[in-house]
Write an enzyme that holds these catalytic residues in place. Structure first.
Site, PDB file in Angstrom:
ATOM      1  N   GLU A  87       0.830  -1.215   0.000  1.00 22.16           N
ATOM      2  CA  GLU A  87       0.000   0.000   0.000  1.00 22.16           C
ATOM      3  C   GLU A  87       0.861   1.260   0.000  1.00 22.16           C
ATOM      4  OE1 GLU A  87      -3.210  -0.038   2.881  1.00 22.16           O
ATOM      5  OE2 GLU A  87      -3.296   2.145   2.917  1.00 22.16           O
ATOM      6  N   LYS A 271      -7.398  -0.925  11.643  1.00 23.22           N
ATOM      7  CA  LYS A 271      -6.782  -1.301  10.357  1.00 23.22           C
ATOM      8  C   LYS A 271      -5.557  -0.427  10.107  1.00 23.22           C
ATOM      9  CE  LYS A 271      -6.159  -1.429   5.701  1.00 23.22           C
ATOM     10  NZ  LYS A 271      -5.345  -0.543   4.877  1.00 23.22           N
ATOM     11  N   ASP A 287       4.206 -14.726  11.605  1.00 28.70           N
ATOM     12  CA  ASP A 287       2.855 -15.188  11.304  1.00 28.70           C
ATOM     13  C   ASP A 287       1.902 -14.023  11.593  1.00 28.70           C
ATOM     14  OD1 ASP A 287       0.361 -16.315  11.173  1.00 28.70           O
ATOM     15  OD2 ASP A 287       0.870 -18.100  12.333  1.00 28.70           O
ATOM     16  N   HIS A 384      -1.896  10.401  -0.639  1.00 27.28           N
ATOM     17  CA  HIS A 384      -1.865   9.197  -1.470  1.00 27.28           C
ATOM     18  C   HIS A 384      -1.561   9.501  -2.922  1.00 27.28           C
ATOM     19  CE1 HIS A 384      -4.445   6.594   1.375  1.00 27.28           C
ATOM     20  NE2 HIS A 384      -3.221   6.151   1.350  1.00 27.28           N
TER      21      HIS A 384
HETATM   22  C1  MEV Z   1      -5.855   3.184   5.232  1.00 25.80           C
HETATM   23  O1  MEV Z   1      -5.059   2.086   4.871  1.00 25.80           O
HETATM   24  C2  MEV Z   1      -5.885   3.317   6.746  1.00 25.80           C
HETATM   25  C3  MEV Z   1      -6.782   4.437   7.298  1.00 25.80           C
HETATM   26  O2  MEV Z   1      -8.103   4.261   6.796  1.00 25.80           O
HETATM   27  C4  MEV Z   1      -6.760   4.303   8.803  1.00 25.80           C
HETATM   28  C5  MEV Z   1      -7.752   5.208   9.511  1.00 25.80           C
HETATM   29  O3  MEV Z   1      -8.766   5.579   8.956  1.00 25.80           O
HETATM   30  O4  MEV Z   1      -7.461   5.493  10.710  1.00 25.80           O
HETATM   31  C6  MEV Z   1      -6.304   5.793   6.844  1.00 25.80           C
END
Ligand code: MEV
Length: 432
Positions: A87, A271, A287, A384
């Protein structure tokens, strides 16, 4: 000679602008790794024969970008953090957040590396009697378990406790069900293999004591006794960068509270943490599925799914704290076979599992800070764009200097498509 005069290991302004050879020169200058070892992360460096011995039905080797995040200080030690991830922006964002947290950086504390093995016993006629008998036999069973792991015991680890939990009464479809938990200090091993072996070896005896049938015998990935806590403090001035630090501070604290109130947001918040954690785990051959499973179960341990990291306003700054289970090892697993995983540990000067957990958690908290700061201020899309534009330029067939030129034009026009990238490429190629 490294381009950096400061001799700092990780505080490397402009590292991202260097070419790969210059970045590697810095690594050679500041770590025990030489050029030849670095070649082990060149494409194809995992020999197909080794890959074939690692898993089944191999048809090739799948490569991903391998980077280092800069600006990290973890427990007072400047650290280059190895990250493998597909990513865009994750490495840049983590490095950027680490710069904001510089020079105090990230401070961690790890629990003892205790993992849990489970032995399920079913069809028990009297679960209370079974639980009592197992408690009485616990110290004998533990002695037995320790005798089976002499080298781990020598290293200061080994089985430390055994408990029986009643899961179902006698009228359940599986009769009375009891699970025995074996708590094992795994030291520098992740521990799944040794615990699985141990549970299989003890299951028959445990079932006899409980007067039932042995069932599932395996490690639990909810390794809630093997946790890492990482904290950092960032000042308004560092947060601000020309903007309003107090505003950014309040907005980040509010974004943290949002995740604390709402599982939909908490999932994305976590995430973002796992972006950093998983990238380190992948680079170091861990792992990561086990850590992912454990992290999310831990996040839901109160019955509600919660953020693993929270941010609180503190004076003219913010305090961040991440607590999560992190079952990692610096012995065994893919480290036996994967040259790049061993190199990653060496680059970050990691010898022990607790240090690896500290580094991965620091990358996680930094990734979270970067995400919340972007979300609370300008949004995440701008950052990004430039990497995305470079990806499109490459996909359109640009090479060398043209990649950057196409990317700059693409970003400027805002039409981030391969079609537009191709058009720009054709025009630029004609004009040279
Ligand atoms: C993107 O990979 C991760 C985010 O969505 C995490 C978040 O929203 O805190 C930017």
């Amino acid at each position: 000679m490294s381009e950096f005069e400061t001799r700092s290991v990780s505080r490397l302004p402009g590292f991202y602008r260097l070419d790969i050879a210059a970045r590697r020169r810095h690594l050679v200058d500041t770590s025990s790794v030489d050029e030849e070892r670095l070649a082990s992360i060149d494409p194809g460096a995992l020999p197909i024969e080794v890959a074939d011995a690692m898993i089944e039905n191999v048809i090739g080797v799948y490569a991903l970008p391998f980077a280092v995040a800069v600006n990290f200080v973890v427990d007072g030690i400047e650290t280059l953090i190895p990250m493998v991830i597909e990513e865009p922006s994750v490495v840049a964002a983590a490095s950027n957040a680490a710069r904001i947290a510089w020079p105090s950086g990230f401070v961690t504390s790890a629990s003892r590396p205790v993992m849990i093995g489970q032995i399920q016993i079913t069809m028990i006629e009297d679960v209370d009697a079974a639980a009592a008998a197992l408690s009485e036999a616990a110290s004998d069973l533990l002695d037995d378990a320790r005798r089976r792991l002499p080298r781990l015991v020598e290293r200061g680890g080994g089985p430390v406790a055994l408990e029986a939990r009643i899961l179902a009464r006698e009228d359940s479809p599986d009769g009375g069900v009891v699970v025995v938990h074996l708590h094992v200090d795994c030291r520098d091993a992740m521990g799944a293999n040794l615990i699985n072996t141990l549970c299989e070896a003890l299951a028959e005896r445990v079932a006899q004591i409980a007067r039932g049938r042995p069932g599932v015998r395996v490690v639990s990935n909810l390794s809630d006794e093997r946790t890492i806590t990482v904290r950092c403090h960032v000042d308004d001035d560092a947060l601000a960068e020309g903007g309003n630090g107090a505003e950014a501070r309040a907005a980040i604290a509010a974004a943290s509270r949002f995740a604390e109130l709402d599982p939909y947001r908490a999932t994305t918040h976590n995430k973002g943490i796992m972006n950093g954690v998983d990238a380190v785990l992948l680079a170091t051959g861990q792992d990561w599925r086990a850590v992912e499973a454990g992290a999310h179960a831990f996040a839901a341990r109160t019955g509600a799914y919660r953020p693993l990291a929270v941010w609180r306003e503190s004076g003219r700054g913010l305090d961040g704290c991440l607590v999560m289970p992190l079952a990692v090892g610096t012995l065994g697993g893919a480290l036996h076979t994967h040259p790049a995983a061993r190199l990653a540990l060496e680059l970050a000067n990691i010898e022990h599992a607790d240090r690896l957990a500290a580094v991965a958690a620091a990358a996680g908290l930094a990734s979270n800070l970067a995400a919340l700061r972007a979300l609370a201020t300008e949004g995440i899309q701008r950052g990004h764009m430039s990497l995305h534009a470079r990806g499109l330029a490459l996909a359109a067939g640009a090479a060398g200097e043209l990649v950057e030129q196409v990317a700059v034009e693409l970003s400027a026009c805002g039409d981030l498509t391969t079609r537009r990238a191709r058009e720009i490429l054709v025009r630029l190629t004609r004009s040279v």
